[in-house]
Design a protein around this motif. Structure first.
Motif, PDB file in Angstrom:
ATOM      1  N   PHE A 155       1.436  -0.125  -4.349  1.00 35.97           N
ATOM      2  CA  PHE A 155       0.655   0.285  -3.184  1.00 35.97           C
ATOM      3  C   PHE A 155       1.314   1.463  -2.473  1.00 35.97           C
ATOM      4  CE2 PHE A 155       0.038   0.270   1.391  1.00 35.97           C
ATOM      5  CZ  PHE A 155      -1.344   0.313   1.501  1.00 35.97           C
ATOM      6  N   GLU A 156       2.618   1.363  -2.228  1.00 36.86           N
ATOM      7  CA  GLU A 156       3.320   2.429  -1.502  1.00 36.86           C
ATOM      8  C   GLU A 156       3.329   3.727  -2.297  1.00 36.86           C
ATOM      9  OE1 GLU A 156       4.154   2.411   1.506  1.00 36.86           O
ATOM     10  OE2 GLU A 156       3.947   0.273   1.934  1.00 36.86           O
ATOM     11  N   ALA A 157       3.476   3.629  -3.624  1.00 37.56           N
ATOM     12  CA  ALA A 157       3.454   4.827  -4.466  1.00 37.56           C
ATOM     13  C   ALA A 157       2.085   5.492  -4.413  1.00 37.56           C
ATOM     14  CB  ALA A 157       3.813   4.452  -5.903  1.00 37.56           C
ATOM     15  N   LEU A 158       1.029   4.673  -4.470  1.00 36.40           N
ATOM     16  CA  LEU A 158      -0.324   5.217  -4.393  1.00 36.40           C
ATOM     17  C   LEU A 158      -0.595   5.847  -3.029  1.00 36.40           C
ATOM     18  CD1 LEU A 158      -2.384   2.418  -6.209  1.00 36.40           C
ATOM     19  CD2 LEU A 158      -2.045   4.776  -6.985  1.00 36.40           C
ATOM     20  N   ALA A 159      -0.059   5.234  -1.967  1.00 38.55           N
ATOM     21  CA  ALA A 159      -0.264   5.767  -0.622  1.00 38.55           C
ATOM     22  C   ALA A 159       0.335   7.162  -0.479  1.00 38.55           C
ATOM     23  CB  ALA A 159       0.342   4.827   0.412  1.00 38.55           C
ATOM     24  N   LEU A 160       1.414   7.435  -1.204  1.00 40.64           N
ATOM     25  CA  LEU A 160       2.024   8.764  -1.168  1.00 40.64           C
ATOM     26  C   LEU A 160       1.184   9.782  -1.931  1.00 40.64           C
ATOM     27  CD1 LEU A 160       5.772   7.796  -1.718  1.00 40.64           C
ATOM     28  CD2 LEU A 160       4.737   8.658   0.395  1.00 40.64           C
ATOM     29  N   ILE A 161       0.376   9.280  -2.867  1.00 36.78           N
ATOM     30  CA  ILE A 161      -0.475  10.172  -3.671  1.00 36.78           C
ATOM     31  C   ILE A 161      -1.846  10.351  -3.017  1.00 36.78           C
ATOM     32  CG2 ILE A 161      -1.592  10.480  -5.917  1.00 36.78           C
ATOM     33  CD1 ILE A 161       0.665   8.690  -7.091  1.00 36.78           C
ATOM     34  N   ASP A 162      -2.468   9.209  -2.660  1.00 33.93           N
ATOM     35  CA  ASP A 162      -3.837   9.236  -2.128  1.00 33.93           C
ATOM     36  C   ASP A 162      -4.054   7.949  -1.340  1.00 33.93           C
ATOM     37  OD1 ASP A 162      -6.671   8.917  -1.794  1.00 33.93           O
ATOM     38  OD2 ASP A 162      -7.018  10.290  -3.462  1.00 33.93           O
ATOM     39  N   MET A 163      -4.169   8.064  -0.013  1.00 31.98           N
ATOM     40  CA  MET A 163      -4.278   6.877   0.835  1.00 31.98           C
ATOM     41  C   MET A 163      -5.539   6.063   0.518  1.00 31.98           C
ATOM     42  SD  MET A 163      -2.530   5.317   3.145  1.00 31.98           S
ATOM     43  CE  MET A 163      -1.482   6.592   3.875  1.00 31.98           C
ATOM     44  N   LYS A 164      -6.632   6.757   0.232  1.00 29.30           N
ATOM     45  CA  LYS A 164      -7.879   6.063  -0.081  1.00 29.30           C
ATOM     46  C   LYS A 164      -7.717   5.202  -1.324  1.00 29.30           C
ATOM     47  CE  LYS A 164     -12.796   6.823  -1.017  1.00 29.30           C
ATOM     48  NZ  LYS A 164     -13.878   7.840  -1.199  1.00 29.30           N
ATOM     49  N   LYS A 165      -7.075   5.758  -2.357  1.00 25.21           N
ATOM     50  CA  LYS A 165      -6.867   4.995  -3.592  1.00 25.21           C
ATOM     51  C   LYS A 165      -5.897   3.836  -3.371  1.00 25.21           C
ATOM     52  CE  LYS A 165      -8.096   8.544  -6.935  1.00 25.21           C
ATOM     53  NZ  LYS A 165      -7.733   9.270  -8.168  1.00 25.21           N
ATOM     54  N   ALA A 166      -4.953   4.031  -2.463  1.00 28.76           N
ATOM     55  CA  ALA A 166      -4.009   2.953  -2.162  1.00 28.76           C
ATOM     56  C   ALA A 166      -4.737   1.733  -1.605  1.00 28.76           C
ATOM     57  CB  ALA A 166      -2.951   3.434  -1.169  1.00 28.76           C
ATOM     58  N   PHE A 167      -5.692   1.980  -0.708  1.00 28.82           N
ATOM     59  CA  PHE A 167      -6.423   0.853  -0.131  1.00 28.82           C
ATOM     60  C   PHE A 167      -7.496   0.319  -1.083  1.00 28.82           C
ATOM     61  CE2 PHE A 167      -4.319   1.934   3.830  1.00 28.82           C
ATOM     62  CZ  PHE A 167      -4.074   0.664   4.342  1.00 28.82           C
ATOM     63  N   GLU A 168      -7.963   1.132  -2.026  1.00 28.13           N
ATOM     64  CA  GLU A 168      -8.820   0.606  -3.095  1.00 28.13           C
ATOM     65  C   GLU A 168      -8.009  -0.373  -3.947  1.00 28.13           C
ATOM     66  OE1 GLU A 168     -10.491   3.749  -5.392  1.00 28.13           O
ATOM     67  OE2 GLU A 168     -11.618   4.614  -3.733  1.00 28.13           O
ATOM     68  N   PHE A 169      -6.774   0.015  -4.240  1.00 21.42           N
ATOM     69  CA  PHE A 169      -5.878  -0.888  -4.968  1.00 21.42           C
ATOM     70  C   PHE A 169      -5.613  -2.151  -4.159  1.00 21.42           C
ATOM     71  CE2 PHE A 169      -1.548  -2.479  -5.439  1.00 21.42           C
ATOM     72  CZ  PHE A 169      -1.523  -2.815  -6.782  1.00 21.42           C
ATOM     73  N   HIS A 170      -5.369  -1.989  -2.883  1.00 24.78           N
ATOM     74  CA  HIS A 170      -5.132  -3.115  -1.959  1.00 24.78           C
ATOM     75  C   HIS A 170      -6.264  -4.132  -2.063  1.00 24.78           C
ATOM     76  CE1 HIS A 170      -6.049  -4.932   2.005  1.00 24.78           C
ATOM     77  NE2 HIS A 170      -4.755  -4.920   2.259  1.00 24.78           N
TER      78      HIS A 170
END
Length: 279
Positions: A155-170
């Motif tokens: 999640f944290e790695a994705l948040a550094l790349i793309d916050m929207k994708k991080a919360f899709e993963f969440h």
């Protein structure tokens, strides 16, 4: 267990003495109380037998006492936190949703493999989606197991790349939580990442970065400093709420925190309690 004859005599004597107390004067009452106390000290078995005969009633009394004590403890802690709220770090580059200017900031300490965290995440995500002007949600990791720590890192790695994708993963990770429990080969995790459409090269670079690991360590350190040892836990405008609760109760608690916080931060003006004598 039935009382034997001797116990019955003692019990009846104590009951008789208790009845006499209620119809006696102050001096006699004190004397009879001492006699009852002494009778119990000399014959403690009578009390134990009575407790055994009424074990369910005794258990209910104990449970009610524990509940009452916990309620008093929670209320005292609530008041203490209203007056001296927690101050979690609010790093602007970390995972967050909602308006920065929102009057309610929720810091969510969670574990991707915790069933109650899944239910709690659903509540706060819907609140932010429905009322983005009122709520700001800040995500924090408090993994209790190695597998959930791995998901937190993703999640944290994705948040550094793309916050929207991080919360899709969440959202997908919580949705497929049961499948992730036994995902030893990472098949389910791979399916989720494919669905989010991540760049695996960038993801691996971020996973290997010190930044992600520092975020996880900082979250766990902050939780320890606040005395948080269970998930989910929410810090609402500096006040801790431990455990999942339905949306209506959560919103009611938010409104109560807002009301109490305003009252705690409002200084009284000057008043005159004895105006005539002060002139």
């Amino acid at each position: 267990m039935n009382l034997n004859t001797g116990d019955k005599v003692i019990k009846n004597t104590i009951l008789l003495l208790a009845m006499i107390i209620s119809f006696s004067g102050c001096v006699n009452k004190e004397m009879l109380k001492e006699q009852i106390t002494q009778a119990i000290k000399d014959n403690p078995q009578i009390v134990l037998n009575a407790m055994r005969e009424n074990s369910l009633d005794m258990l209910e009394i104990v449970e009610n006492g524990i509940d009452a004590r916990e309620k008093i403890k929670r209320e005292a802690q609530f008041e203490a936190e209203i007056n001296n709220p927690y101050k979690p770090s609010l790093n602007p580059v970390r995972g967050a949703l909602g308006s920065v200017a929102a009057p309610v900031t929720i810091v969510e300490y969670t574990d991707f493999l915790c069933p109650y965290c899944r239910k709690g995440a659903d509540v706060v995500r819907k609140l932010v989606a429905e009322h983005p002007e009122k709520y700001r949600l800040i995500f924090r990791n408090l993994p209790m197991h190695d597998d959930s720590r791995q998901l937190a890192a993703v999640f944290e790695a994705l948040a550094l790349i793309d916050m929207k994708k991080a919360f899709e993963f969440h959202d997908l990770a919580f949705e497929k939580q049961k499948d992730l429990y036994n995902d030893k080969k990472g098949i389910v995790l791979g399916q989720i990442l494919d669905q989010v459409d991540v760049d695996y090269k960038k993801l691996q670079e971020k996973l290997n970065s010190a930044e992600v690991q520092n975020y996880l360590k900082d979250d766990e350190k902050e939780a320890r400093e606040f005395g948080l040892d269970a998930t989910p836990t929410f810090i609402i405008n500096g006040v801790s709420v431990r455990g999942y609760m339905p949306a209506d109760k959560f919103e009611h608690l938010v409104d109560l925190i807002l009301e109490k916080s305003v009252a705690a931060n409002t200084d009284d003006g000057e008043i005159c309690e004895d105006c005539l004598n002060q002139q």
